[in-house]
Design an enzyme around this catalytic site. Structure first.
Site, PDB file in Angstrom:
ATOM      1  CB  CYS A   2      -0.857   0.007   1.247  1.00  0.00           C
ATOM      2  SG  CYS A   2      -1.804  -1.493   1.482  1.00  0.00           S
ATOM      3  NE  ARG A  27       4.051   1.912  -1.661  1.00  0.00           N
ATOM      4  CZ  ARG A  27       5.222   1.279  -1.484  1.00  0.00           C
ATOM      5  NH1 ARG A  27       6.225   1.541  -2.291  1.00  0.00           N
ATOM      6  NH2 ARG A  27       5.356   0.387  -0.541  1.00  0.00           N
ATOM      7  CD1 TRP A  74      -1.563  -5.575  -3.021  1.00  0.00           C
ATOM      8  CD2 TRP A  74      -2.489  -4.542  -4.758  1.00  0.00           C
ATOM      9  NE1 TRP A  74      -1.666  -6.480  -4.041  1.00  0.00           N
ATOM     10  CE2 TRP A  74      -2.231  -5.878  -5.117  1.00  0.00           C
ATOM     11  CE3 TRP A  74      -3.057  -3.696  -5.694  1.00  0.00           C
ATOM     12  CZ2 TRP A  74      -2.539  -6.392  -6.364  1.00  0.00           C
ATOM     13  CZ3 TRP A  74      -3.366  -4.204  -6.941  1.00  0.00           C
ATOM     14  CH2 TRP A  74      -3.110  -5.531  -7.266  1.00  0.00           C
ATOM     15  CG  ASN A  98       3.007  -0.665   2.910  1.00  0.00           C
ATOM     16  OD1 ASN A  98       2.404  -1.648   2.488  1.00  0.00           O
ATOM     17  ND2 ASN A  98       4.226  -0.335   2.507  1.00  0.00           N
ATOM     18  N   GLY A  99       1.862  -3.019   5.187  1.00  0.00           N
ATOM     19  CA  GLY A  99       2.551  -4.213   5.670  1.00  0.00           C
ATOM     20  C   GLY A  99       1.544  -5.278   6.069  1.00  0.00           C
ATOM     21  CD  GLU A 508       6.645 -17.185 -17.526  1.00  0.00           C
ATOM     22  OE1 GLU A 508       6.624 -15.948 -17.304  1.00  0.00           O
ATOM     23  OE2 GLU A 508       5.735 -17.768 -18.157  1.00  0.00           O
ATOM     24  CE  LYS A 512       7.222 -12.716 -18.470  1.00  0.00           C
ATOM     25  NZ  LYS A 512       6.234 -13.689 -18.413  1.00  0.00           N
ATOM     26  CD  GLU A 515       4.699 -12.308 -21.700  1.00  0.00           C
ATOM     27  OE1 GLU A 515       3.537 -12.159 -21.290  1.00  0.00           O
ATOM     28  OE2 GLU A 515       5.662 -12.537 -20.953  1.00  0.00           O
ATOM     29  CG  HIS A 531      10.697 -37.675 -29.760  1.00  0.00           C
ATOM     30  ND1 HIS A 531      11.097 -38.921 -30.166  1.00  0.00           N
ATOM     31  CD2 HIS A 531      10.913 -37.625 -28.423  1.00  0.00           C
ATOM     32  CE1 HIS A 531      11.521 -39.614 -29.113  1.00  0.00           C
ATOM     33  NE2 HIS A 531      11.422 -38.867 -28.056  1.00  0.00           N
ATOM     34  CE  LYS A 630       0.492  -7.629 -14.954  1.00  0.00           C
ATOM     35  NZ  LYS A 630       1.678  -8.449 -15.203  1.00  0.00           N
TER      36      LYS A 630
END
Ligand code: BG6
Length: 635
Positions: A2, A27, A74, A98-99, A508, A512, A515, A531, A630
């Site tokens: 946050c 944030r 958040w 925040n935490g 992945e 990446k 992308e 193969h 996104k």
């Protein structure tokens, strides 16, 4: 993650607090609030769900108060809503935080026992009640004058908190704000007759460039002057440093791109995701799941549904659940699955993996499954997102908001969440002993530092594993991953190979690169190459081989020989201290040696950096790659 802010000065506080919050909105942006006060004034709290734009109309323009705190959220504990938004209060005490307070349930039960009434679902609300209770006790024992000072009280209260916090606290009639931190960022901005509090420097730059970065355990009493104290309450001197960043850079905390910033945030993201969920003493995994132990024992099958990077995490989840818990697991591409007739048999569960919680294909696929009465769990990063209203439960990754379109820290925390879930199932199904579970727990707790060492090692800060090139010269000084990326950024095709739990990371790594650098890249199960795809290997084609120690190490060596024999240039990502690999690979990038269940995370981090520095070398639009979004909320 946050954003918290505060202001004390001679100007109207509300508009300044709102502006500070807007600058921290990256944030967290699911709800926001402010608290205004002043000498001899009662605190006034105004908060609302949604972005800061939703809050502004609720704040009367004529608010004269020159002291206040604010928060943009958040969510981690409690869905985004007005009641769960900060500040949280208790009878004339208001707090923004925040935490994560890991032991909040224990403290909440204690406070409810003392008659305190909780109105929100948050972990934070225990703090104002603890402060209120301590001050009440102080008052009772003193001669009715309010002996107990807010800062002294907070020093006692934070001693009861486990976890992480950056706090700003106000009280009725108070003309100062008390701020403190532990494992969460906090800076004080020193102005001319006015002072500022913020979660990071980014917000402060339009107001002052003189900032004091608070350290863990320190306190600041912010009024028209600012006093600093150590954890014992003794005064300390803090010299402000002058910041010369431009504002855009500040939002990225000095990184050139959000993606690179988010790659570097992974240690903290993993720390947050395991916080309060690992009990080493009991070798227990504490998860809030919609499945009872009996149901987990009865599982004959799990199906995982996801898209994109989340799908690759799901594939790793298959290996983990089958290997550790002995549960047959299928992984489905959501956009395909939603148009197939699901075959439901035995006692099964469905897991939807989605960082945003808003991907249309995944939502639709899960709605389909639920209609067959199958219990569903979401592994998701956004609290209160649509998927959490569709599934029977949610296991939150706590990566914080991810701005870069290419997922990085959310992928890593998805893997960690899957390891936690698989370990829990294995424990409940007695497939692993307490010792075996503890072995993994021990390494999971070290994962944040392993990630930092991995990044440091391949990006040249010389503290990590480093690398060797064909010439054997130690490249630590030159940023191995930057060199490697530049060496092969001209390639037309790129291949990533992995076996067993490294195969999903090969997928992945290729994703990446595709992308953000637009290079054609493919990930393969290394044993599958012969193969067919081996036909694509020719002189100089770069092949990334994921070869940290594990059950298939030897097999990977022979696959490397296979592609070398066809002229490929091999980039091996291998463990520190692995002497063998230098005889096989042309370039070797190193990761710390860990439990093989953990190594996929570190291999993934190196692949993220390879993609980043390749795209960087090609001058690509890294945070907003072409044709991508996104979160795809339409079919
Ligand atoms: C795409 C993103 O739109 O959706 C990818 O660009 C992501 O990064 C994929 O992996 C799935 O998103 P989510 O939110 O369902 O994990």
């Amino acid at each position: 993650m946050c954003g918290i802010v505060g202001y004390v000065g001679h100007r109207k506080a509300a508009p300044i607090i709102i502006d500070l919050l807007k600058r921290l909105e990256y944030r967290g942006y699911d709800s926001a609030g402010i608290c205004l006060g002043g000498a001899n004034a009662r605190l006034e709290v105004i908060k609302n769900a949604g972005s800061i734009a939703n809050l502004i109309p609720l704040i009367p323009e004529d608010k004269a108060s020159t002291i206040g705190i604010g928060h943009t959220r958040w969510a981690t504990h409690g869905v985004p809503s007005t009641i769960n938004a900060h500040p949280h209060s208790s009878d004339g005490i208001s707090v923004v935080h925040n935490g994560i307070v890991e032991n909040y349930m224990h403290l909440k039960n204690e406070l409810e026992g003392d008659g305190y009434v909780f109105v929100s679902e948050t972990d934070t609300e225990v703090i104002p009640h603890l402060i209120r209770r301590h001050m009440a006790v102080g008052k009772d024992s003193a001669d009715q004058t309010n002996q107990t000072d807010l800062m002294d009280t907070m020093r006692t209260v934070v001693g009861r908190l486990k976890g992480s916090y950056a706090l700003a606290v106000m009280e009725d009639g108070g003309d100062r704000i008390i701020a403190t931190r532990l494992n969460s960022p906090l800076v004080i901005g020193i102005g001319d007759g006015e002072n500022f509090i913020a979660s990071d420097t980014a917000a402060l730059l339009p107001y002052t460039r003189d900032v004091v970065v608070m350290q863990d355990g320190e306190f600041a009493r912010v009024g028209e002057t600012v006093e600093f104290f150590d954890a014992n309450g003794d005064p300390i001197d803090k010299t402000p440093e002058t910041i010369d960043w431009n504002i855009d850079a500040a939002e990225k905390a000095g990184y050139e791109h959000f993606m690179l910033k988010e790659i570097h945030e992974q240690a903290q993201a993993v720390e947050n995701t395991i916080a309060g969920r690992l009990d080493e003493l009991e070798s227990k995994i504490e998860l809030d799941l919609p499945f009872s132990d009996d149901e987990i024992r009865a599982f004959t099958r799990i199906q995982i549904i996801a898209c994109g990077t989340s799908y690759n995490a799901g594939l790793l989840g298959k290996y983990l659940l089958e290997e550790l818990a002995g549960i047959h697991t299928d992984v489905e591409i959501a956009s395909e699955f939603r148009y197939t007739k699901p075959v439901m048999y035995g006692s099964m569960a469905t897991i939807a993996i989605t960082q945003s919680g808003e991907t249309a294909d995944t939502l639709a696929a899960v709605r389909g499954v639920s209609s067959y009465g199958c219990k569903t769990l979401a592994i998701v990063n956004v609290v209160g997102s649509s998927i959490t209203h569709v599934t029977d439960g949610a296991l939150y990754t706590r990566a914080g908001p991810e701005i870069g379109v290419a997922a990085t820290k959310t992928f890593t925390t998805q893997i960690v969440a899957l390891i936690l879930f698989a370990l829990h199932c294995a424990k409940v199904r007695r497939k692993m002993t307490a010792e075996e579970v503890n072995d993994v727990i021990v390494d999971l707790k070290k994962l944040p530092s392993y990630i930092q060492r991995t990044i440091a090692g391949v990006t040249d800060t010389g503290m990590g594993a480093g690398s060797e090139s064909e010439s054997g010269a130690d490249q630590k000084g030159r940023g191995a991953i930057v060199e490697c990326a530049a060496q092969f950024s001209g390639a037309r095709d790129y291949f990533f190979l992995g076996r067993n739990m490294h195969y999903p990371i090969a997928l992945e790594g290729a994703l990446k690169l595709k992308e953000i650098s637009y290079i054609h890249a493919e990930g393969y199960a290394a044993g599958e190459l012969k193969h067919g795809p081996l036909a694509l290997i020719s002189e100089g084609v770069p092949v990334v081989a994921l070869i940290s120690s594990g059950p298939t190490y030897e097999k990977m060596l022979s696959n490397i020989k296979e592609v070398k024999a066809r002229g490929a240039t091999v980039i091996g990502i291998a463990d520190e201290g692995d002497e063998e690999i230098v005889n096989y690979a042309d370039v070797v990038l190193r990761i710390p040696k860990t439990h093989y269940l953990i190594s996929p995370v570190l291999l993934g981090v190196v692949c993220q950096l390879l993609a980043y520095y390749t795209a960087y070398d090609l001058d690509c639009e890294i945070d907003k790659p072409k044709n991508l979004a996104k979160s795809v909320t339409v079919e």
